[in-house]
Scaffold this motif. Sequence first.
Motif, PDB file in Angstrom:
ATOM      1  N   ALA A 191       0.836  -1.209   0.000  1.00  0.00           N
ATOM      2  CA  ALA A 191       0.000   0.000   0.000  1.00  0.00           C
ATOM      3  C   ALA A 191       0.866   1.253   0.000  1.00  0.00           C
ATOM      4  CB  ALA A 191      -0.932  -0.010   1.216  1.00  0.00           C
ATOM      5  N   ASN A 192       1.932   1.246   0.786  1.00  0.00           N
ATOM      6  CA  ASN A 192       2.848   2.387   0.818  1.00  0.00           C
ATOM      7  C   ASN A 192       3.486   2.620  -0.546  1.00  0.00           C
ATOM      8  OD1 ASN A 192       2.377   2.786   3.550  1.00  0.00           O
ATOM      9  ND2 ASN A 192       4.190   1.660   4.207  1.00  0.00           N
ATOM     10  N   GLN A 193       3.911   1.537  -1.192  1.00  0.00           N
ATOM     11  CA  GLN A 193       4.523   1.650  -2.525  1.00  0.00           C
ATOM     12  C   GLN A 193       3.561   2.278  -3.524  1.00  0.00           C
ATOM     13  OE1 GLN A 193       5.560  -2.439  -3.356  1.00  0.00           O
ATOM     14  NE2 GLN A 193       7.727  -2.086  -2.869  1.00  0.00           N
ATOM     15  N   LEU A 194       2.329   1.812  -3.511  1.00  0.00           N
ATOM     16  CA  LEU A 194       1.357   2.277  -4.499  1.00  0.00           C
ATOM     17  C   LEU A 194       0.906   3.713  -4.236  1.00  0.00           C
ATOM     18  CD1 LEU A 194      -0.836  -0.930  -4.896  1.00  0.00           C
ATOM     19  CD2 LEU A 194       0.893  -0.053  -6.479  1.00  0.00           C
ATOM     20  N   VAL A 240      -7.949   0.128  -3.034  1.00  0.00           N
ATOM     21  CA  VAL A 240      -8.046   1.574  -3.193  1.00  0.00           C
ATOM     22  C   VAL A 240      -8.128   2.265  -1.835  1.00  0.00           C
ATOM     23  CG1 VAL A 240      -9.476   3.453  -4.094  1.00  0.00           C
ATOM     24  CG2 VAL A 240      -9.066   1.421  -5.492  1.00  0.00           C
ATOM     25  N   ASP A 241      -8.923   1.712  -0.920  1.00  0.00           N
ATOM     26  CA  ASP A 241      -9.050   2.307   0.410  1.00  0.00           C
ATOM     27  C   ASP A 241      -7.712   2.307   1.134  1.00  0.00           C
ATOM     28  OD1 ASP A 241      -9.574   2.378   3.393  1.00  0.00           O
ATOM     29  OD2 ASP A 241     -11.619   2.639   2.668  1.00  0.00           O
ATOM     30  N   ALA A 242      -6.993   1.177   1.082  1.00  0.00           N
ATOM     31  CA  ALA A 242      -5.708   1.064   1.775  1.00  0.00           C
ATOM     32  C   ALA A 242      -4.680   2.048   1.238  1.00  0.00           C
ATOM     33  CB  ALA A 242      -5.179  -0.366   1.658  1.00  0.00           C
ATOM     34  N   LEU A 288      -3.381   6.889   2.515  1.00  0.00           N
ATOM     35  CA  LEU A 288      -1.974   7.211   2.766  1.00  0.00           C
ATOM     36  C   LEU A 288      -1.510   8.462   2.038  1.00  0.00           C
ATOM     37  CD1 LEU A 288      -0.478   3.610   2.430  1.00  0.00           C
ATOM     38  CD2 LEU A 288      -0.912   4.851   4.556  1.00  0.00           C
ATOM     39  N   ILE A 289      -2.298   8.927   1.068  1.00  0.00           N
ATOM     40  CA  ILE A 289      -1.884  10.091   0.278  1.00  0.00           C
ATOM     41  C   ILE A 289      -1.956  11.348   1.147  1.00  0.00           C
ATOM     42  CG2 ILE A 289      -2.353  11.449  -1.791  1.00  0.00           C
ATOM     43  CD1 ILE A 289      -3.767   8.985  -2.950  1.00  0.00           C
TER      44      ILE A 289
END
Length: 224
Positions: free
Chosen positions: A98-101, A148-150, A154-155
């Motif tokens: 999730a962090n990568q994306l 998408v939620d995960a 983070l953005i």
Amino acid sequence: MRFDIITVLPGLLESPFAHSILLRAQKKGIAEIQVHNLRDYATNKQKSVDDYPYGGGSGMIMTVEPFANCINHLKTQREYDEVIFMTPDGETLNQHIANQLSIKENVMVLCGHYKGIDQRIRDNFVTREISVGDYVLSGGELPAAVLVDAVVRLIPGVLSDETSALSDSFQDGLLDAPLYTRPAEWNGQAVPPILLSGNAGEIEKWRHEQALERTKQRRPDLLS
């Protein structure tokens, strides 16, 4: 960040993206989520997107042409950092992924249905395959919503307190510590005194110890 999600059941994704954090992210212009109906790209009069598998066997397979047509159409409009297929045999989604994306700009997500999709779509278009667990669902729509939620939360700018996501479970390899809020005492159960002390250093130490202990008890595999 933009997500383009290709699905045969677009109505299934209306609710997850129309509430709470995901809705706020879209209203702020921080995230854009577009859902595309795969049947719009079918090549036959019936708008069917599946057929019987070669070699026999049970179930129906999603055909090549609708996916290829939709993907190629979307690629004429922008370049994609990732084309992700949600599938039980992909890498298991975790916080690191999730962090990568979350630092990508454009991501396409393919939702399978029926028995699966023609392997040639995976071979020619997909850059990453992601699973949400070792189980099988009816389609990739719910896993896509989870992904998408995960990622969107983070953005920067999505959450009111941007440090909140950084202290979530798994961000530092540990589960989160126990959490408390008002009232300080309820049914004879009191909040741990250290949390009321105002001593930031000791509170942080306590939280780390609690997180470590909880991880040892519930997810010792994370410590390895």
